[in-house]
Design a protein around this motif. Structure first.
Motif: not given
Length: 861
Positions: A158-159, A161-166, A174, A178, A208, A598
């Motif tokens: 999950g991290i 995924n969020d880190l990739t977006a940031a 952000g 993270l 997803n 992704t």
């Protein structure tokens, strides 16, 4: 605008960003001693310098401790090693996220192998109609397996995924938050996951990633190639093994299988519900709004209130969507019809099953189960089996099995394996009733050695009150011998009246699975790959002879040693003598997250697989056919490599080396998968029981990668020594199959690092054995560079090489720590009174080091 070369895009979007964000990361205080991030770069430099000076891991660690820790205390060194491991694990996560974020920038998403490329080639070559016909009959099936090669727990994924977006958004605040979260999130699992846990973690990718990507791909083709007409053929199919793969996994029960199937159905209905919610905001006009609302309510109840109850059928859902579409087109100027079509495409692809849950069991288990079943009938006085059944020949047994029927109850059997094997057949019936036939309609027999193995499985269905099973029975051929005999086995089945009748009901299609992993473990790299190629040719020939459409299902792992690497190139190279009806391939562990983790990487890799099928069948038809002379050369190379590998595998130090000098026995302690690391419960290591993942993974941890190259150098050297080099050179230059085979072997060499274990060359017991491996590595590297005309490995894939180089540099301290831990364990074990507590600490260090090394390689097991 000028597009930078791929390596420059990599340096700009990956390498430079990694250096920036890593400098932020190593300054974050994660523990009471905040100098770990400062010491780690220094330790990396000491490792690099030390290995150049031919120092041992022990000497490197001792030098660093004296210079920077100013202590000889073993506890201080151990404490720092654990902190280094924690940092490095998280650096790898950071690099993964940066690579994922940069994927569309580094890779040309519209270039070679893309759907756009396929369409434009078809236009240029005036082969649009041929391409359309091909796509109406072709499928790509990616099968997500439960094989344990993914070390990231759910929270870490999950991290990422969020880190990739940031990172994509250059959101520095952000990213910093993270990274701080990452530093405080545990990377280890205290307990092994059960098969249902594994299924839930992989369903995330279905919901997803695959759901959106597959739908968009088909939508693109319908709009740009099919002139807006729908493709009736489900071009992309998904398969699923967690909860269905029973081979060697005692934790997969009938209850788990049914529970996973329910989860798959609920997940796809949830995806449809979310889309209906979106459509409800748009389809607000008269005559449509009520119908949309009705569908949304039924889906909502089926997902959130059902307890297994479904409030809408698949047929009703499709019918209602088509009715809505008609009203929109006829009364509302086709407003939002594109979005509705996108949903209809997904419903056509995924039905109410999402992914087909495959059931798999070993033929050896079936033998034992069948003996139990026959004895049950004989003891009950039934005439289903003759009293002398076990004395019959194979062909006589097959005659008996062709005519059996019955109504077995799993509960009548005390033997747990018999009960669960029969229960899995009943489970398939239940799943088909709830999820549709595609919910579960494939039964795979691993270690399949005979036609009898298939007929026993077929008979189990007939004896379970299933006269015409709506199930494909799939033999899996793995060893070199089984691959060579596969066509003879299939001919026995094709000519058996009962089995031929079964195939009639399955549209005259026969799926055959071929296993790269155990083939390589059994026969070495060249022989495994060539045996599979030849088996596909002979199986294609025999299937065409009997009017059967054969479909090949490849059991591939991540690394080249297990059929991985540049997979799509293999499929593009197969030629006309290998059937090309579908590309079916297993995807597992790290390869799921790295190749399909992704939306961009999933789209890129699915499109490349689809493009490989198109290239082979439409654009390069007949071009990749090997001549008889080329086959002779490949045969000779495979035999030479096989001979070398067999002598190596039969070396008296082979098993002891893996047991004492590698991390093999530590795989079972990692708690990453529900399945045991070997098939038997015996304390002694038996090569036959050893699973391919820990086998290949252990060589990878040693940075020796034996299964990906051993025997290749010896085989090529023969042609050099006998003045026949031009033969293999011409083969490399002219055959995409052979070129891809050797390029993938180069990847195995590029991920090897022998200075790490050079100290073993002086070991009194294993020194000679280590030198055998090292010499073959040197010879293979020299000759692969010669045949490719390269100065360094993988120079034609500069971005891939750069990625490997950075990852290997990140984990170099981890590898050094691992080897230091292994040597300390061996030293302590040899003492008169071993310190068990200290040994246990070092064993924990070695086990923890597996995580980061495997994650960094992305395809090491």
């Amino acid at each position: 605008m000028y597009t930078l070369p791929k390596i420059e895009r990599f340096n700009q979007d990956v390498l430079s960003k990694y250096h920036i964000y890593n400098s932020v990361f190593i300054t974050l205080p994660f523990d009471s001693i905040d100098n770990t991030g400062v010491l780690l770069p220094l330790f990396t430099e000491v490792c690099e310098t030390g290995f150049k000076k031919q120092e041992t891991p022990g000497e490197i660690v001792e030098f660093f401790a004296k210079k920077y820790l100013h202590t000889d205390s073993e506890s201080d060194k151990i404490d720092l090693m654990f902190r280094f491991i924690q940092y490095i694990e998280r650096q790898i996560v950071l690099f993964d996220a940066i690579e994922d974020a940069a994927f569309p920038a580094v890779n040309n998403m519209e270039g070679r192998g893309s759907l756009r490329d396929i369409k434009e080639k078809a236009d240029d070559k005036n082969s649009k109609e041929e391409l359309i016909e091909f796509l109406e009959n072709f499928n790509v099936r990616t099968v997500l397996t439960a094989h344990p090669t993914q070390f990231y727990p759910g929270a870490v994924l999950g991290i990422i995924n969020d880190l990739t977006a940031a990172i994509r958004e250059n959101n520095l605040l952000g990213i910093k938050q993270l990274l701080a979260q990452l530093g405080k999130t545990p990377f280890i699992q205290n307990e092994k996951p059960n098969p249902y846990d594994e299924a839930v973690s992989l369903v995330w990718y279905l919901e997803n990633v695959f759901y959106e990507t597959a739908g968009e791909m088909v939508h693109y083709l319908e709009k740009n190639l099919f002139s807006g007409n729908s493709i009736k053929n489900p071009l992309i199919k998904l398969g699923f093994w967690p909860g269905g793969d029973r081979d060697g996994n005692p934790f997969v029960t009938t209850e788990i299988t049914l529970k996973v199937a329910d989860r798959l159905r609920t997940s796809i209905l949830k995806c449809y519900y979310v889309e209906m919610r979106r459509l409800k905001r748009k389809l607000t006009f008269s005559g449509v709004d009520i119908l949309v609302s009705e569908l949304e309510q039924k889906l909502y109840r089926s997902v959130f209130y059902s307890k297994g109850e479904i409030f809408i059928t698949l047929d009703e859902f499709i019918s209602q969507l088509k009715r809505i579409r008609t009203i929109i087109v006829e009364q509302h100027q086709s407003l939002y019809v594109d979005q509705l079509d996108a949903l209809l495409i997904k419903v056509n692809l995924f039905g109410f099953h999402f992914a087909t849950l495959d059931i798999r069991q070993n033929s050896k288990v079936h033998d034992a189960v069948f003996r139990d079943v026959v004895n049950f009938y004989l003891q009950s006085g039934s005439k289903v089996f003759p009293t002398n059944y076990f004395e019959l020949t194979e062909s006589e047994k097959i005659d008996v099995l062709s005519n059996v029927s019955g109504n077995l109850n799993p509960e009548d059997f005390e033997n747990e394996m018999t009960n669960s094997t029969l229960g899995s057949i009943q489970a398939i019936k239940t799943i088909q009733k709830n999820n549709g036939e595609f919910g579960s309609n494939r039964y795979i027999i691993s270690n399949n050695e005979s036609a009898l193995n298939v007929m026993e499985t077929f008979a189990l269905f007939k004896l379970s009150d299933w006269d015409l099973p709506t199930v494909d029975i799939i033999p899996l051929f793995e060893s070199v011998d089984d691959l060579q005999n596969a066509h003879e086995i299939m001919e026995k089945l094709y000519t058996n009246p009962a089995y031929a009748k079964h195939l009639e009901t399955r549209n005259k299609k026969q799926t055959i699975m071929l296993g790269f992993s155990d083939g390589t473990k059994d026969g070495g790299y060249l022989m495994a790959n060539w045996s599979i190629y030849k088996a596909k040719e002979s199986l294609t020939e025999i299937s065409r002879k009997y009017g059967i459409k054969v479909i090949f299902f490849d059991g591939r792992g991540g690394p080249p040693a297990r059929g991985g690497g540049k997979t799509h190139k293999f499929y593009a190279s197969l030629g006309p003598n290998i059937e090309n009806n579908e590309i079916q391939v297993t995807v597992q562990g790290q390869t799921i997250s790295s190749n399909f983790g992704t939306l961009d990487s999933c789209r890129h890799n699915l499109e490349n697989l689809l493009s490989a099928g198109v290239t082979n069948q439409v654009f390069a038809k007949g071009r990749n056919e090997l001549t008889q002379d080329e086959k002779k050369i490949l045969n000779q190379l495979a035999e030479l490599g096989y001979e070398k590998y067999l002598s190596f595998k039969n070396h008296p130090k082979f098993i002891p080396y893996l047991e004492q000098m590698s991390t093999l026995k530590y795989y079972a302690k990692t708690n990453i998968g529900s399945r045991p690391s070997k098939r038997s419960k015996s304390e002694n290591l038996d090569f036959a029981d050893l699973r391919a993942i820990p086998f290949v993974g252990s060589w990878s941890q040693l940075k020796q990668n034996v299964p990906g190259f051993f025997g290749v150098g010896t085989a090529l050297k023969y042609f050099e020594d006998t003045n026949q080099w031009d033969k293999v050179q011409n083969l490399y230059d002219g055959s995409l199959f052979f070129k891809t085979l050797l390029e993938n072997s180069m990847m195995s060499l590029a991920k090897s690092f022998f200075p790490l274990t050079a100290y073993m060359s002086k070991d009194p017991e294993f020194g000679e054995f280590w030198l055998i491996i090292y010499n073959e590595f040197l010879e293979t590297k020299r000759l692969l560079l010669k045949i490719a005309g390269h100065k360094e490995l993988m120079e034609n894939y500069p971005d891939g090489k750069a990625s490997i180089d950075i990852r290997e540099r990140i984990v170099l301290p981890l590898l050094t720590i691992q080897q230091y831990g292994l040597t300390r364990i061996n030293e302590l074990m040899k003492q008169k009174n071993p310190d068990e507590k200290l040994i246990s600490v070092y064993e924990k260090i070695v086990t923890r080091s597996l995580f980061g090394n495997t994650n960094a390689s992305r395809n090491s097991a």
